[in-house]
Design an enzyme around this catalytic site. Sequence first.
Site, short mmCIF file in Angstrom:
data_model
loop_
_atom_site.label_atom_id
_atom_site.label_comp_id
_atom_site.label_asym_id
_atom_site.label_seq_id
_atom_site.Cartn_x
_atom_site.Cartn_y
_atom_site.Cartn_z
N ASN A 8 3.76 -3.70 4.04
CA ASN A 8 4.37 -4.24 2.83
C ASN A 8 5.12 -3.11 2.13
O ASN A 8 4.51 -2.25 1.51
CB ASN A 8 3.27 -4.81 1.92
CG ASN A 8 3.82 -5.29 0.58
OD1 ASN A 8 5.02 -5.43 0.41
ND2 ASN A 8 2.93 -5.56 -0.36
N TRP A 9 6.43 -3.13 2.28
CA TRP A 9 7.23 -2.02 1.73
C TRP A 9 7.39 -2.10 0.22
O TRP A 9 7.86 -1.15 -0.41
CB TRP A 9 8.63 -2.01 2.34
CG TRP A 9 8.69 -1.66 3.79
CD1 TRP A 9 7.63 -1.35 4.62
CD2 TRP A 9 9.86 -1.57 4.59
NE1 TRP A 9 8.10 -1.08 5.87
CE2 TRP A 9 9.47 -1.20 5.89
CE3 TRP A 9 11.23 -1.77 4.34
CZ2 TRP A 9 10.37 -1.03 6.93
CZ3 TRP A 9 12.14 -1.60 5.36
CH2 TRP A 9 11.71 -1.23 6.65
N LYS A 10 7.10 -3.28 -0.35
CA LYS A 10 7.31 -3.49 -1.80
C LYS A 10 8.78 -3.18 -2.14
O LYS A 10 9.65 -3.46 -1.33
CB LYS A 10 6.31 -2.65 -2.60
CG LYS A 10 4.88 -2.87 -2.10
CD LYS A 10 3.82 -2.29 -2.97
CE LYS A 10 2.46 -2.57 -2.34
NZ LYS A 10 1.34 -2.14 -3.14
N GLU A 96 0.46 -7.77 -7.28
CA GLU A 96 1.50 -7.24 -8.17
C GLU A 96 2.32 -8.39 -8.75
O GLU A 96 2.77 -8.32 -9.90
CB GLU A 96 2.39 -6.23 -7.42
CG GLU A 96 1.67 -4.90 -7.29
CD GLU A 96 1.99 -4.12 -6.04
OE1 GLU A 96 3.01 -4.40 -5.37
OE2 GLU A 96 1.20 -3.20 -5.71
N GLU A 166 -7.45 -8.36 -0.99
CA GLU A 166 -6.91 -7.13 -1.58
C GLU A 166 -7.48 -6.94 -2.99
O GLU A 166 -6.93 -7.47 -3.96
CB GLU A 166 -5.38 -7.22 -1.67
CG GLU A 166 -4.69 -7.27 -0.33
CD GLU A 166 -3.32 -6.62 -0.41
OE1 GLU A 166 -3.07 -5.69 0.35
OE2 GLU A 166 -2.51 -7.03 -1.25
N GLY A 172 -2.89 0.83 -4.08
CA GLY A 172 -2.08 1.96 -4.54
C GLY A 172 -2.85 3.02 -5.30
O GLY A 172 -2.26 3.88 -5.95
N GLY A 233 0.36 -0.88 2.23
CA GLY A 233 1.49 -0.59 1.35
C GLY A 233 1.98 0.83 1.57
O GLY A 233 2.74 1.12 2.50
N GLY A 234 1.52 1.75 0.73
CA GLY A 234 1.99 3.14 0.72
C GLY A 234 2.04 3.79 2.10
O GLY A 234 3.04 4.44 2.44
P1 PGA Z 1 -1.52 0.10 -0.71
O1 PGA Z 1 -0.94 -1.38 -0.99
O2 PGA Z 1 -1.77 0.19 0.75
O3 PGA Z 1 -0.43 1.02 -1.18
O4 PGA Z 1 -2.77 0.22 -1.51
C1 PGA Z 1 -1.47 -2.49 -0.32
C2 PGA Z 1 -0.77 -3.75 -0.78
O5 PGA Z 1 -0.38 -3.85 -1.94
O6 PGA Z 1 -0.61 -4.70 0.01
#
Ligand code: PGA
Length: 255
Positions: A8-10, A96, A166, A172, A233-234
């Site tokens: 998930n690149w956001k 988010e 999650e 994050g 994510g990150g």
């Molecule tokens: P993260 O994000 O790996 O940066 O904690 C995960 C996500 O929001 O799906």
Amino acid sequence: MDLIIAANWKMHKTTAETIEYCQAIRKDEELFKGLELLVCPPFTALPAAAQILKGSPIKLGAQDMHWEQKGAFTGEVSSAMLLDLGVEYVIIGHSERRHLLGESDLWVNQKMKAALTSGIKPILCVGETEAEREQSITEEVLKRQLSSALKELQAETVKSLVVAYEPVWAIGTGKAASPGDAENASAYIRTIVKDIFGKDTGDSLFIQYGGSVNEDNIGLFAVLPSVQGVLVGGASLKADTFSALIQAARKAVES
Ligand code: PGA
């Protein structure tokens, strides 16, 4: 299929950065056999990612969609538009969106119905906040989010659904859930889905863990009996780090 690993690149990456990433990750695709891998770029980068990933086993996911097919919804994107680009998965109800952008349980339900009807596979995100965990109402929150997101859906439609557990406090923050907490919450999610739709549907669920997953801890989550993948994510933002993470997951599963 052993694991579903989603990046998930956001709100990251321009078109040029997307091309560079997708070309790099394709070089390692031989190492990813037997895994279901997908990248979820922002809408603007989907065409570039689709072009580079064409013919590759790496699938394309979107980070959100609207429930209507078209209309006066400024700023929104429909499932038809995503399918047009070759998108196979869509993240629905990410924390988010729920917590920073006011996405309601009702919207999540409408998006789930629209995704499933249109043939895009939703990844339904659920999870409690830190305050909810401290109040020991994690199960209550998961139950509410699941029953509401899956309201008025049929067992056959929900078969093989992907749900991402999650916990909001782990996203994050660098503070991943313990494997025990991830296992308990995932097992509970399966129980709730069984209660609503029956044993077969519950057994067919793919449950991902998400929240500060990285190359060093993925092995702990990949082997949990109730977990069949991760949403990253990150640690998915650099192709080499993401590739290393995938290989660490495979190693853990195979050992
Ligand atoms: P993260 O994000 O790996 O940066 O904690 C995960 C996500 O929001 O799906």
